[in-house]
Structures are given as C-alpha cells and as structure tokens.
Design a protein around this motif. Sequence first.
Motif, mmCIF file in Angstrom:
data_model
loop_
_atom_site.group_PDB
_atom_site.id
_atom_site.type_symbol
_atom_site.label_atom_id
_atom_site.label_comp_id
_atom_site.label_asym_id
_atom_site.label_seq_id
_atom_site.Cartn_x
_atom_site.Cartn_y
_atom_site.Cartn_z
ATOM 1 N N ALA A 189 0.844 -1.197 0.000
ATOM 2 C CA ALA A 189 0.000 0.000 0.000
ATOM 3 C C ALA A 189 0.879 1.246 0.000
ATOM 4 O O ALA A 189 2.055 1.192 0.348
ATOM 5 C CB ALA A 189 -0.919 -0.003 1.218
ATOM 6 N N PHE A 247 -7.154 -1.801 -6.169
ATOM 7 C CA PHE A 247 -7.746 -2.383 -4.963
ATOM 8 C C PHE A 247 -6.622 -3.001 -4.138
ATOM 9 O O PHE A 247 -5.544 -3.300 -4.658
ATOM 10 C CB PHE A 247 -8.801 -3.446 -5.303
ATOM 11 N N ASN A 248 -6.889 -3.177 -2.858
ATOM 12 C CA ASN A 248 -5.909 -3.788 -1.970
ATOM 13 C C ASN A 248 -6.128 -5.303 -1.954
ATOM 14 O O ASN A 248 -7.205 -5.767 -1.578
ATOM 15 C CB ASN A 248 -6.055 -3.226 -0.554
ATOM 16 N N SER A 288 2.777 1.201 -4.932
ATOM 17 C CA SER A 288 2.209 0.000 -4.324
ATOM 18 C C SER A 288 1.327 -0.803 -5.265
ATOM 19 O O SER A 288 0.874 -0.316 -6.304
ATOM 20 C CB SER A 288 1.376 0.393 -3.104
ATOM 21 N N TYR A 289 1.061 -2.026 -4.856
ATOM 22 C CA TYR A 289 0.123 -2.884 -5.571
ATOM 23 C C TYR A 289 -1.285 -2.294 -5.513
ATOM 24 O O TYR A 289 -2.031 -2.340 -6.494
ATOM 25 C CB TYR A 289 0.119 -4.284 -4.949
ATOM 26 N N THR A 290 -1.646 -1.766 -4.361
ATOM 27 C CA THR A 290 -2.984 -1.199 -4.208
ATOM 28 C C THR A 290 -3.228 -0.086 -5.218
ATOM 29 O O THR A 290 -4.292 -0.015 -5.847
ATOM 30 C CB THR A 290 -3.171 -0.660 -2.780
ATOM 31 N N ARG A 291 -2.245 0.764 -5.410
ATOM 32 C CA ARG A 291 -2.395 1.862 -6.363
ATOM 33 C C ARG A 291 -2.448 1.348 -7.801
ATOM 34 O O ARG A 291 -3.279 1.793 -8.599
ATOM 35 C CB ARG A 291 -1.242 2.848 -6.204
ATOM 36 N N ASP A 339 -7.649 -6.730 1.233
ATOM 37 C CA ASP A 339 -9.091 -6.540 1.410
ATOM 38 C C ASP A 339 -9.880 -7.598 0.645
ATOM 39 O O ASP A 339 -10.901 -8.102 1.122
ATOM 40 C CB ASP A 339 -9.505 -5.148 0.929
#
Length: 219
Positions: free
Chosen positions: A30, A41-42, A34-37, A45
């Motif tokens: 994150a 999505f994270n 990051s992977y989330t960006r 989650d």
Amino acid sequence: MKEKRLLADAELALSSVVANNAMNRLRGLAGANSYTRELGFNPVDFLAGRPSAAWLDLCCGSGNALLQAAGLLPGVRIIGVDLVGYFTPPPHHGVEFVEASVTEWEPPYAFDLITCVHGLHYVGDKLGVLAKVASWLTEDGRFAADLDLASIRRADGSPAGRRLVAALRAEGFGYDGRRRRVGLSGRKQVRSPYTYLGADAEAGPNYTGQPAVMSYYRD
C-alpha cells in the motif's frame, strides 16, 4: 526497410530487458508505490474474507508486497513467480517464491487472486499468458494486471487495437484503456484468435518510460 527479427520466448528470456532485477523491487502493498495503487484495490481486502485462499503474483520482483500481505492474511497461501530470483528472503511460511518463466510455469492448484503488476510489459506471448491465467482461477477468483495494448502488434506491425479489445471482452475479460488494466472474474477456458509469432526486445520504452517488449501475432 530491414525485416524485424522476432525472438522466441526462450531467447527473449536472455535479453537484458526481460532478465532484470529492477521490476517491482521496491513496490509495497500500500502507499504511493504500491500494488494497491496499480491494481485499483488492496489484495488484502479482497482475500481477507477467504481464510484458506490462494494468491498468485506473476512477475513479482523481490516480493516485498507479498511478504507484507502474508502477515495480514493468516492461512492464505501466496506464491510469487519471477524470471529473476531476486527475492527478499521470506520470513513468513505462507509465502513461496518460484524462479521461472511465467510462460512455462504451471500452478499446483487454483487461485482466488492472480495479479501481475507491470509484468506483462516484459512477456513475449502476452495473450498466451492471459489464456493460461484464466484457467488458473477458482470459480469466483479474480485476475488483475497492467496491459499496454500498444505493445501487441499484428504481423504487419500495425496495432491490434480495437479488434483485440473486442476479442478479449468476448472471452470475458474487462479492459480499462485509460488505466491500461485488464481483469477477469472467475475461471474461463479462453480461445484466442491470435497466433503468437515472437517478440521484439528492442522496441524501446513504453508508457512507463522503461524499455519493454513488443509482441507480434497473426490474426
């Protein structure tokens, strides 16, 4: 004009563009890088409600994001695959790193989540990998990856473009042209109308500013 020499995947893997240890070296789970960006999505989650789930990350680089996620996802099996074995030593028993080509590796089981963050830029048979990944998902699994359609060309060098997008969508994939992101929900058996011809490792930088691989297909 000199005819372009296309490389088969085995030869492509030896090129300096593909066999590098810089990709995803510092990217975390994150934050700004990051992977989330990149995925929108994270992964934590998505997997949090699936205690016995499995996550496969293709072209994982050093695997920092996977190690960070493992501490938050007890019971979840995580596999990271990368051509270059430049992995951060895993302090968590739930993470397995595999040094292998994503075009040749075969999974031991199905996955609830499959990701590939900026990894397809360095793959020769990109469409072949998409077809494989579709069959590796669980029935309600999710796939998400960065995919630059400008790097997929027809035999004459012209962009595959809208026809390719239509073909992907016909097989169940979603494609976000603005974010250059491809996705799929649920296991599918995909039949591509394209035949892989080879790749050009000297195509130069793509939209990320980094050297990438151009893939050629006959349709």
